[in-house]
Motif scaffolding. Sequence first.
Motif, PDB file in Angstrom:
ATOM      1  N   GLN A 205       0.790  -1.180  -0.120  1.00 40.24           N
ATOM      2  CA  GLN A 205      -0.099  -0.102   0.134  1.00 40.24           C
ATOM      3  C   GLN A 205       0.851   1.255   0.032  1.00 40.24           C
ATOM      4  O   GLN A 205       0.625   2.387  -0.498  1.00 40.24           O
ATOM      5  N   ARG A 206       1.935   1.308   0.720  1.00 35.10           N
ATOM      6  CA  ARG A 206       2.875   2.242   0.623  1.00 35.10           C
ATOM      7  C   ARG A 206       3.610   2.803  -0.681  1.00 35.10           C
ATOM      8  O   ARG A 206       3.733   3.618  -1.219  1.00 35.10           O
ATOM      9  N   VAL A 207       3.778   1.534  -1.435  1.00 33.37           N
ATOM     10  CA  VAL A 207       4.199   1.578  -2.870  1.00 33.37           C
ATOM     11  C   VAL A 207       3.112   2.160  -3.714  1.00 33.37           C
ATOM     12  O   VAL A 207       3.537   3.035  -4.562  1.00 33.37           O
ATOM     13  N   ALA A 208       1.962   1.922  -3.333  1.00 37.48           N
ATOM     14  CA  ALA A 208       0.799   2.439  -4.129  1.00 37.48           C
ATOM     15  C   ALA A 208       0.612   4.025  -3.944  1.00 37.48           C
ATOM     16  O   ALA A 208       0.590   4.910  -4.709  1.00 37.48           O
ATOM     17  N   ILE A 209       0.924   4.299  -2.446  1.00 39.01           N
ATOM     18  CA  ILE A 209       0.839   5.600  -2.333  1.00 39.01           C
ATOM     19  C   ILE A 209       2.272   6.358  -2.878  1.00 39.01           C
ATOM     20  O   ILE A 209       2.056   7.603  -3.460  1.00 39.01           O
ATOM     21  N   ALA A 210       3.394   5.880  -2.883  1.00 38.40           N
ATOM     22  CA  ALA A 210       4.429   6.427  -3.429  1.00 38.40           C
ATOM     23  C   ALA A 210       4.288   6.604  -5.059  1.00 38.40           C
ATOM     24  O   ALA A 210       4.686   7.726  -5.625  1.00 38.40           O
ATOM     25  N   GLY A 211       3.507   5.783  -5.531  1.00 32.93           N
ATOM     26  CA  GLY A 211       3.221   5.912  -6.937  1.00 32.93           C
ATOM     27  C   GLY A 211       2.604   7.251  -7.106  1.00 32.93           C
ATOM     28  O   GLY A 211       2.768   7.790  -8.182  1.00 32.93           O
ATOM     29  N   ILE A 212       1.469   7.477  -6.327  1.00 30.61           N
ATOM     30  CA  ILE A 212       0.718   8.547  -6.347  1.00 30.61           C
ATOM     31  C   ILE A 212       1.663   9.771  -6.263  1.00 30.61           C
ATOM     32  O   ILE A 212       1.379  11.037  -6.752  1.00 30.61           O
ATOM     33  N   LEU A 213       2.347   9.872  -5.150  1.00 31.48           N
ATOM     34  CA  LEU A 213       3.113  10.893  -4.640  1.00 31.48           C
ATOM     35  C   LEU A 213       4.036  11.231  -5.851  1.00 31.48           C
ATOM     36  O   LEU A 213       4.370  12.611  -6.079  1.00 31.48           O
ATOM     37  N   ALA A 214       4.522  10.341  -6.699  1.00 30.99           N
ATOM     38  CA  ALA A 214       5.446  10.724  -7.753  1.00 30.99           C
ATOM     39  C   ALA A 214       4.996  11.488  -8.761  1.00 30.99           C
ATOM     40  O   ALA A 214       5.623  12.405  -9.447  1.00 30.99           O
ATOM     41  N   MET A 215       3.716  11.628  -8.838  1.00 28.60           N
ATOM     42  CA  MET A 215       2.598  12.639 -10.018  1.00 28.60           C
ATOM     43  C   MET A 215       2.485  13.941  -9.238  1.00 28.60           C
ATOM     44  O   MET A 215       1.988  14.846  -9.912  1.00 28.60           O
ATOM     45  N   LEU A 216       3.198  14.156  -7.988  1.00 31.17           N
ATOM     46  CA  LEU A 216       3.006  15.660  -7.293  1.00 31.17           C
ATOM     47  C   LEU A 216       1.777  16.013  -7.171  1.00 31.17           C
ATOM     48  O   LEU A 216       1.186  17.319  -7.382  1.00 31.17           O
ATOM     49  N   PRO A 217       0.717  15.256  -6.615  1.00 30.49           N
ATOM     50  CA  PRO A 217      -0.650  15.720  -6.397  1.00 30.49           C
ATOM     51  C   PRO A 217      -0.652  16.772  -5.259  1.00 30.49           C
ATOM     52  O   PRO A 217       0.065  16.272  -4.284  1.00 30.49           O
ATOM     53  N   ASP A 218      -1.313  17.658  -5.135  1.00 30.22           N
ATOM     54  CA  ASP A 218      -1.774  18.493  -3.911  1.00 30.22           C
ATOM     55  C   ASP A 218      -2.951  17.652  -2.858  1.00 30.22           C
ATOM     56  O   ASP A 218      -2.936  18.096  -1.747  1.00 30.22           O
ATOM     57  N   ILE A 219      -3.581  16.831  -3.568  1.00 27.31           N
ATOM     58  CA  ILE A 219      -4.873  16.368  -2.902  1.00 27.31           C
ATOM     59  C   ILE A 219      -4.722  14.818  -3.116  1.00 27.31           C
ATOM     60  O   ILE A 219      -4.544  14.523  -4.279  1.00 27.31           O
ATOM     61  N   ILE A 220      -5.064  14.136  -2.144  1.00 26.96           N
ATOM     62  CA  ILE A 220      -5.035  12.745  -2.158  1.00 26.96           C
ATOM     63  C   ILE A 220      -6.113  11.974  -1.352  1.00 26.96           C
ATOM     64  O   ILE A 220      -6.420  12.507  -0.338  1.00 26.96           O
ATOM     65  N   VAL A 221      -6.821  11.337  -2.181  1.00 27.57           N
ATOM     66  CA  VAL A 221      -8.125  10.427  -1.850  1.00 27.57           C
ATOM     67  C   VAL A 221      -7.773   9.156  -1.473  1.00 27.57           C
ATOM     68  O   VAL A 221      -7.108   8.366  -2.367  1.00 27.57           O
ATOM     69  N   PHE A 222      -8.093   8.741  -0.411  1.00 29.48           N
ATOM     70  CA  PHE A 222      -7.948   7.314   0.210  1.00 29.48           C
ATOM     71  C   PHE A 222      -9.195   6.420   0.354  1.00 29.48           C
ATOM     72  O   PHE A 222      -9.941   6.968   1.204  1.00 29.48           O
ATOM     73  N   ASP A 223      -9.401   5.636  -0.491  1.00 29.62           N
ATOM     74  CA  ASP A 223     -10.631   4.923  -0.467  1.00 29.62           C
ATOM     75  C   ASP A 223     -10.663   3.589   0.344  1.00 29.62           C
ATOM     76  O   ASP A 223     -10.033   2.635  -0.229  1.00 29.62           O
ATOM     77  N   GLU A 224     -10.519   3.556   1.497  1.00 30.91           N
ATOM     78  CA  GLU A 224     -10.535   2.377   2.600  1.00 30.91           C
ATOM     79  C   GLU A 224      -9.241   1.779   2.296  1.00 30.91           C
ATOM     80  O   GLU A 224      -9.300   0.570   2.071  1.00 30.91           O
ATOM     81  N   PRO A 225      -8.158   2.564   2.242  1.00 32.04           N
ATOM     82  CA  PRO A 225      -6.849   2.001   2.195  1.00 32.04           C
ATOM     83  C   PRO A 225      -6.289   0.773   3.328  1.00 32.04           C
ATOM     84  O   PRO A 225      -5.031   0.063   2.803  1.00 32.04           O
ATOM     85  N   THR A 226      -6.970   0.883   4.463  1.00 33.35           N
ATOM     86  CA  THR A 226      -6.362  -0.239   5.217  1.00 33.35           C
ATOM     87  C   THR A 226      -7.317  -1.415   5.492  1.00 33.35           C
ATOM     88  O   THR A 226      -7.145  -2.526   6.256  1.00 33.35           O
ATOM     89  N   ALA A 227      -8.491  -1.409   4.553  1.00 32.91           N
ATOM     90  CA  ALA A 227      -9.452  -2.256   4.835  1.00 32.91           C
ATOM     91  C   ALA A 227      -8.822  -3.754   4.692  1.00 32.91           C
ATOM     92  O   ALA A 227      -9.463  -4.735   5.262  1.00 32.91           O
ATOM     93  N   MET A 228      -7.818  -4.096   3.815  1.00 36.21           N
ATOM     94  CA  MET A 228      -7.368  -5.419   3.583  1.00 36.21           C
ATOM     95  C   MET A 228      -6.073  -5.935   4.332  1.00 36.21           C
ATOM     96  O   MET A 228      -5.499  -6.608   4.149  1.00 36.21           O
ATOM     97  N   LEU A 229      -5.869  -4.825   5.197  1.00 34.51           N
ATOM     98  CA  LEU A 229      -4.539  -4.813   6.033  1.00 34.51           C
ATOM     99  C   LEU A 229      -4.532  -5.425   7.552  1.00 34.51           C
ATOM    100  O   LEU A 229      -5.748  -5.204   8.131  1.00 34.51           O
ATOM    101  N   ASP A 230      -3.441  -6.105   7.841  1.00 32.63           N
ATOM    102  CA  ASP A 230      -3.436  -6.562   9.370  1.00 32.63           C
ATOM    103  C   ASP A 230      -3.277  -5.236  10.027  1.00 32.63           C
ATOM    104  O   ASP A 230      -2.848  -4.113   9.707  1.00 32.63           O
TER     105      ASP A 230
END
Length: 280
Positions: free
Chosen positions: A151-176
């Motif tokens: 999930q942090r890799v996925a977040i890094a992929g978004i960050l590399a596009m330099l957005p000012d706004i990030i929407v997280f749609d239940e990002p921890t639902a499948m995690l321990d």
Amino acid sequence: MKKSQVFTKNLKYSYINEDEKIAFALNGVSLEIEKGEFVAVLGHNGSGKSTLAKLFNALYTPTDGDVYIEQINTKEEDKLWDIRKSCGMVFQNPDNQIVATLVEEDVAFGPENLGIPSEEIVERVKNALKTVELEGFEDRAPHMLSGGQKQRVAIAGILAMLPDIIVFDEPTAMLDPHGRKEVLSTIERLNKAQGKTIVYITHYIEETVEADRIIVLSHGEIIANGTPKEVFSDYELLKSVGLSVPRATRLFYMLKDKGVDLGEPAITNGDLVDKLCQLI
């Protein structure tokens, strides 16, 4: 039109349900989100919260009403890339966002599609992995990582596009629990240290206590919009739509029912401990 970073006006989104009738996932939602805010969106299944996320990212187009991201109406099809550069989105299942066989290549995927020069992509990837604390993982295979790391890799992929706004749609639902903690810590850093505007959609009540504001959806409509203390103080309203309150708040109300008056409701464990210490 408002100058807010995210702005919706009388937003509606309809679909044909299993009875072949028109139903509304969202029905008249008007809201504003300012730059640098951490806004959590709560609601039971079917409340419309994931639909709202997809409308913010222009994955869906409103049936009626409008969504503005950085003053751009998401109905403007020729501005879709501008909208998605400004507003990144992280989904529930990181496997659905990971497209490459190496972490470094996956994080570079978004900027490459934007036509960013190679030298700048290298720098963006480096900075994004540093932000999510995955330096040294560049040559690792994403499928070999833990859920939280993916999930942090996925977040890094978004960050590399330099957005000012990030929407997280239940990002921890499948995690321990460990993975959830990793991801939440990353999101808090993005908001507090980097000033990113966060829209955090979740059904985990405890994950919202540090938000600046909470919006509660029920049957496609906003039924509460305020600080965590304001929202969680209306215990009966939340109960009426199948939502709970943080553990500290539940204990506060249990004590209140037993005649122990601690004043204003406690939201975090720290709040509750402070209030109990005052009784000693």
